[in-house]
Structure formats: C-alpha cells, structure tokens
Design a protein around this motif. Sequence first.
Motif, PDB file in Angstrom:
ATOM      1  N   ARG A  49       0.352  11.455  -3.927  1.00  0.00           N
ATOM      2  CA  ARG A  49       0.794  12.021  -2.648  1.00  0.00           C
ATOM      3  C   ARG A  49      -0.282  12.908  -2.033  1.00  0.00           C
ATOM      4  NH1 ARG A  49       5.972  12.146  -1.157  1.00  0.00           N
ATOM      5  NH2 ARG A  49       5.851  14.298  -0.483  1.00  0.00           N
ATOM      6  N   PHE A  54       0.444  13.610   1.851  1.00  0.00           N
ATOM      7  CA  PHE A  54       1.789  14.188   1.955  1.00  0.00           C
ATOM      8  C   PHE A  54       1.849  15.577   1.332  1.00  0.00           C
ATOM      9  CE2 PHE A  54       2.969   9.542   1.654  1.00  0.00           C
ATOM     10  CZ  PHE A  54       3.017   9.391   3.023  1.00  0.00           C
ATOM     11  N   PRO A  74      -1.553  12.559   7.039  1.00  0.00           N
ATOM     12  CA  PRO A  74      -1.461  11.198   6.501  1.00  0.00           C
ATOM     13  C   PRO A  74      -1.778  10.124   7.535  1.00  0.00           C
ATOM     14  CG  PRO A  74       0.537  12.443   5.997  1.00  0.00           C
ATOM     15  CD  PRO A  74      -0.335  13.333   6.806  1.00  0.00           C
ATOM     16  N   VAL A  79      -5.648   5.120   4.327  1.00  0.00           N
ATOM     17  CA  VAL A  79      -5.005   4.646   3.102  1.00  0.00           C
ATOM     18  C   VAL A  79      -3.568   4.282   3.464  1.00  0.00           C
ATOM     19  CG1 VAL A  79      -6.350   6.174   1.618  1.00  0.00           C
ATOM     20  CG2 VAL A  79      -4.133   6.918   2.425  1.00  0.00           C
ATOM     21  N   ASN A  80      -2.974   3.404   2.705  1.00  0.00           N
ATOM     22  CA  ASN A  80      -1.557   3.097   2.897  1.00  0.00           C
ATOM     23  C   ASN A  80      -0.849   3.130   1.560  1.00  0.00           C
ATOM     24  OD1 ASN A  80      -2.663   1.280   5.524  1.00  0.00           O
ATOM     25  ND2 ASN A  80      -0.799   2.468   5.788  1.00  0.00           N
ATOM     26  N   THR A  81       0.453   3.416   1.624  1.00  0.00           N
ATOM     27  CA  THR A  81       1.223   3.626   0.409  1.00  0.00           C
ATOM     28  C   THR A  81       2.314   2.568   0.278  1.00  0.00           C
ATOM     29  OG1 THR A  81       0.878   5.992   0.704  1.00  0.00           O
ATOM     30  CG2 THR A  81       2.574   5.351  -0.857  1.00  0.00           C
ATOM     31  N   PHE A  83       5.703   2.630  -1.431  1.00  0.00           N
ATOM     32  CA  PHE A  83       6.551   3.632  -2.053  1.00  0.00           C
ATOM     33  C   PHE A  83       7.384   3.019  -3.171  1.00  0.00           C
ATOM     34  CE2 PHE A  83       5.518   5.183   2.075  1.00  0.00           C
ATOM     35  CZ  PHE A  83       5.408   6.551   1.922  1.00  0.00           C
ATOM     36  N   ALA A  87      10.905   2.221   0.810  1.00  0.00           N
ATOM     37  CA  ALA A  87      10.989   2.942   2.095  1.00  0.00           C
ATOM     38  C   ALA A  87      10.787   2.014   3.284  1.00  0.00           C
ATOM     39  CB  ALA A  87       9.988   4.101   2.132  1.00  0.00           C
ATOM     40  N   ARG A 148       3.582  -4.721   4.421  1.00  0.00           N
ATOM     41  CA  ARG A 148       3.552  -3.699   5.464  1.00  0.00           C
ATOM     42  C   ARG A 148       2.338  -2.785   5.290  1.00  0.00           C
ATOM     43  NH1 ARG A 148       8.306   0.750   6.112  1.00  0.00           N
ATOM     44  NH2 ARG A 148       7.342   1.486   4.194  1.00  0.00           N
ATOM     45  N   ALA A 149       1.962  -2.542   4.025  1.00  0.00           N
ATOM     46  CA  ALA A 149       0.795  -1.705   3.772  1.00  0.00           C
ATOM     47  C   ALA A 149      -0.499  -2.510   3.950  1.00  0.00           C
ATOM     48  CB  ALA A 149       0.885  -1.122   2.367  1.00  0.00           C
ATOM     49  N   ASN A 152      -2.477  -3.455   7.378  1.00  0.00           N
ATOM     50  CA  ASN A 152      -3.329  -2.463   8.044  1.00  0.00           C
ATOM     51  C   ASN A 152      -4.768  -2.493   7.539  1.00  0.00           C
ATOM     52  OD1 ASN A 152      -1.141  -0.986   9.550  1.00  0.00           O
ATOM     53  ND2 ASN A 152      -0.368  -0.858   7.469  1.00  0.00           N
TER      54      ASN A 152
END
Lengths: 361, 306
Positions: A49, A54, A74, A79-81, A83, A87, A148-149, A152
């Motif tokens: 995080r 975050f 963020p 960077v992408n997360t 979860f 989420a 989704r991550a 990008n």
Amino acid sequence: MAEYAVELRDVTKVFGDVVAVDHVSMAVRPGEFFAMLGPSGCGKTTSLRMIAGFERPTSGEIYIDGKPMGNTPPFRRNVNTVFQSYALFPHLTVEQNISFGLEMKGVPRDEIKRRVREVLELVRLPQMANRYPRQMSGGQQQRVALARALVNRPKVLLLDEPLGALDAKLRKEMQIELKNLQREVGITFIFVTHDQEEALTMSDRIAVFSKGRVLQIGTPLEIYERPANRFVADFIGETNFLDGVVKEVNGEMAVIEVNGRRFVGRAGEGVRPGVRASLSVRPEKLQLLDQPSGSPNCYEVTVSSIAYVGSDTRVIVRLGDQMIDVWEQNSISTLDPNYFFGPGEQAWLSFPPENGLILVD
Amino acid sequence: MMQALREHPSLRVAALMAPGAFWLLLFFLAPLTIMGVISFLSRDAQGFPTPPYTLENYLTIVRDIRFAPSLSFEGGLHVRLFEGLYLDLLWRSIWLSLLSTLLTLLLAFPVALFMAQLPRRYRNLALFAVMIPFWTNFLVRTYALQFMLRANGPINTLLRALGLPPLELIFTPTAVMIGLVYGNLPFMILPLYTSLEKFDWTMMEAAHDLGADTWRAFTRVMLPLISPGLVAGSILTFVPAIGSYITVDLMGGGRTNLIGYSIAQQFSASVNWPFGSALALVMMVIVTIAAVLYFRSARGTQRVLI
Ligand SMILES: Nc1ncnc2c1ncn2[C@@H]1O[C@H](COP(=O)(O)OP(=O)(O)OP(=O)(O)O)[C@@H](O)[C@H]1O
Ligand SMILES: [Mg+2]
C-alpha cells in the motif's frame, strides 16, 4: 530506464504503537516477478500500500522508476493494484470497469475500445464485456481485476494475495496462467502471498518478511537451499532442527554438537565456535539405511512411525529424545510391505554434510 | 388451507401482505377515496361538502391558468408561458421544496459521512443522537425554532452582543427554509448514513489507483454506489416539504405561501372543503409523477445494487 522498477530505502511505517514495517529496504528489477512472502500480520500489505501510495511511510523513501515518490498521490503513480477483494465497481459492467483507468487518462474512445478488447482476450474473457461483476464467478472476477489493472500498461503491477479467494485447484491453474501472463506482457509484478509454495513456483525473487522486517531476499533456490536464518528455514518448506553448540568452523563447513553427537554441515552467517546454533536438515535430504554409511553424519535411530503418502513415505525416527522427519521418495514400486523399516526397528540415519545447514538463531 | 399456502408461493405472498394491505386500505385508500368524492361535491352555506356533483372545483384550477407569455430579467432570466394563482403557487412550492431538499442534502451529507466513519461502537450513539429530536413533538420544536429566530430571540441577542446588526429572520421565506431543513434533516441523514455505512472504501482506493482524483472518484464511483440512500433521502425530504403546513404557518407567519399551506387554508380559514380536496389531489398527482420520474432516472444504478 532506471536500474530498479521499485526501490524501498529504509522504509518504516508505524500505526499508533504498532510498527507494521520496520526499516525495510528492497529493490525490484524491471520485468521481475517479485514476491513478498511472510506470515499474517508481517507487513506485506502495508508495504504494498505504501508503494501504491495509499499509505505514506513514517520514514524512509520509496522510488518508482528511479523517482522518489514523497507525497505523490496514488492517481499520479505509474503503478496499478489488483486488490485482494478485487474491488471491482459493482455499478459498472466488465467493459466499463476496464475502461475506467483509460478514461481517467483521457485516452480516445476508439483506442479504449480496442485496448479493452485486447486485454479481455489476454485474460481469456472475450465474451464477458457486458456482464456485471456480480454475474461472474470468483475466478472470472479475478481476471477482470487483472485486466482492469493491466490495460493501463503500468510500470509495476501490485498484487495483494490475488489468488487468496480461489479454491485450491483454480489457484494452481491461475498461478501458472499469471506467471505466463507476466512473461507475455513483461510488466514488473510485485506479488504478496503468505503461501510459500506459491511464492516458490511463481517468483524470480522472494523477499521473506517477518514482524515487519525483511529477513532475506533471494531466488527461490537460494531461499530454500540457503536460508539466512532459522525463521526462513522454518517458514519455507519443512525442516528438522537439532539445537546445539558450534564446535569448529572450517571455511564453508562447521561442526555442531547436539546432545553429545557431532554433525558436520554448511556454516550459516554468524557461525563461530562456541555459539548456540541449530542444524537444519530437510526431511527429503535424509536417508535411512540398514547399515552405517561413510558419512560423518550417521547415527543409529529407532523408527517411530511410518506413513505412506503416495509420492513419498514419511518416516518419523527417534534420535535420543529428538524426533526427526525423514521423507523417502517412492522412486521404485514399493508394494512389498517389508521393503521399509517397521515401527520400533533400528536403522541408520545419514546425510552428507552439504545437506545440513548450521544457523544461528 | 396450510396445504394451499405451501404449494402456491403467490398465495403465501398474498397472505403475508394481507395485514399491511388492510392498514393501507383503512388509513390511506379510504381517506383518499373520501377526498376524491368530496372534490366533486359543491359547498353549502357553511362551506361544507354537499351534493350536487360538479366539476367546478377542478375547473376553477384550470380556469385559473392563463396563457400569458412573458419575459423578465428581475433576479435572473424568467421565461414563462402560463400564469395563474395556483400554477404559480405550485411552481414556487416545487422550487422551494427542491431548494430545501438540496440544502438538507448538503448539510446531511457531511454528518452521515462522519457517522459512517465513526468506530462501530460510537455509531449507534450517533444514530441515537440524530433521533433524539423525534422525542419532542414537531409542533413544540417548531415553536422553539420560532423563538430562536425572533427579533429579540437568542440569535439576535447574540448578534447584538457582538456589536452586529440584528437579522430579520422570523416570518420570512428564509425562516421557512430554515424550518424545512431543520425538520427534514434526520430523514435525509438516516438513509444517507445507511448507504454510506455499507459503502466499501476500497472502491475509492481502486478509483484512485486507476487515476481518478478525489472529485472524479467521488462522482464516478461513490455517488452511484450510494444513490439508493440519496434517492430515498431526497424523496423523504421533498414530499414533506411540498406538503408542509406547520412550518410554513409558524415560521412564515402567513407571509410565505406554499401549496400545502394553501390547501390547509381551504379547510380552515376559507372553509371550502371541496376545492381544498381538488387542490390536494392535483398536487398529489403531480408530486407522484415527479417522484416516479426521479426514481426512474436513478434506477439504472439501483438495479445493479439491489
Ligand atoms: N490502518 C492500520 N491501522 C493500524 N494498524 C494497522 C493498519 N494496517 C495494518 N496494521 C497493522 O500492521 C501490521 C501489518 O499489517 P499488514 O496488513 O501489512 O499485514 P500482512 O502481512 O498483509 O498480513 P496478512 O497476511 O494477514 O494480510 C499488523 O499488525 C496490522 O494489525
Ligand atoms: Mg495482507
């Protein structure tokens, strides 16, 4: 391109009176599949995080692609997360979920359409664009979160136990799939898990965490074969510990005395004559013989119990008052019940010095 | 009987609905029907309903509407096609009620957000605090508010003590607005709180992670996800506002007229029950249509959430 995709320099995070991350330094190379492994509550999620932005480090600095992040929020980090809970936005379809990041960046409509289609093929969900997340299985949702991550094209993808919610079989499949995907897209993955087998099979390198600290960073082979200390040896795989005192050190090798018996093994860091230490030897690296071998590590033991588990036969033997696990691979057919020692029988336990590792606590 | 209930789910639903339906029938449909009948009656010398049946009451409302296109720049641009006493009244009531709903929403949102983020054990305490005003009769509370805003009330006393000029508050449209917002605040806070409490904050992190700044994460992710509370709270605020009587009477002092107040006047001061009933029904139909349209527009997101 910077030397490291992500670097943590002496990062500490304190919540109230809990030190969640304690002076952690690590550097992740571009394109690497890097795992953060450790038991529950050791600070893996907190570290991730902080990379995502975050949480802010209490002290220390995080570098992404060579640039110090400081207070960068963020939404300005490349960077992408993924979860742990995925989420996904429940009010948006799969396509809208995946488009979200590109829309925020102002990518033109038709390019968004094309990239969403491509990434859905990549995660093998091409027919699902118009579904809502709640209409999908856990495994499918997991892939949408990944898509989704990935869409990008971040410098670094952060994954917090992404397979944690899947059942064992799907989990195994996704491990392989995720690893292949990472090779294909060439993006740096930082992957959090508390499953050591998962970390060993998937990662290029692993950072082993305990109580907010990094105990060792290395390849799966290094971590398994040359654990830096007793905690790592214990946490990764199975091992037997025989506690004693170091008697001699000769270069790479050392001698440890355990209850009056001497064993020779490789010397770990900090092993000096006179210090208390443990001999760590993995169950599959031990042998049971019906006569003494030439090894200096050969002692007579009593067989205590035997369990046949298909690929292995797992024997527990007693050496003095110490119980030791021995796993013999069933490399030839052993249908003959007399092939193995029976409970209560005497046998010789032996291992070559290279298979033992002497570690200070 | 029990056998039939077990075998037919629709019968079971009907059986479960029966008590509720009964009460609705008794306390909602019956009075409504009576009102409907009265609205088609004439009035006697004292103003009470009496035969013969007539359309006169509705015709009065319709006849009141004149086609009168006009354009004025007083306090902004006003374009109007029709005018009429009751049309203007309804129009103004809708706008005032919408404004009061918006103000209530703006005040309630931070409160609900704060409550939803409290540690779990304090949340019930906060809910309790929101509901405390209900222990006092609404009329009494409105009198108390009236007292607060009076020329020599606590607010003006305080202003004078600070050397500031006193405000003319009571018996102004502002006072009515204050009264409406005050009275309706809990009805906005409670549904908003319910939605916000269920809101999963990792959604906001996910939005930030995907490049949305705070405003866009709020509008694109948070607002749609809390829309059930937003819609419920708005309706629970708008409908009482447009029908409000006590607040308009006590805070506006008869100088600010809203449609609900005007209807009440027909039953008291003007003693014209048939016309009052007709006016009430027309308003009800219009408000119902507005509410249905509002629900429709919010349903796209609702469908996903339920
Ligand atoms: N927001 C917070 N406030 C207070 N303490 C926190 C907070 N987040 C984490 N901690 C504490 O920090 C420590 C590390 O937590 P973290 O979530 O990073 O562990 P983890 O390694 O991800 O564990 P797990 O495998 O269970 O997910 C824990 O003791 C946790 O209780
Ligand atoms: Mg965690």
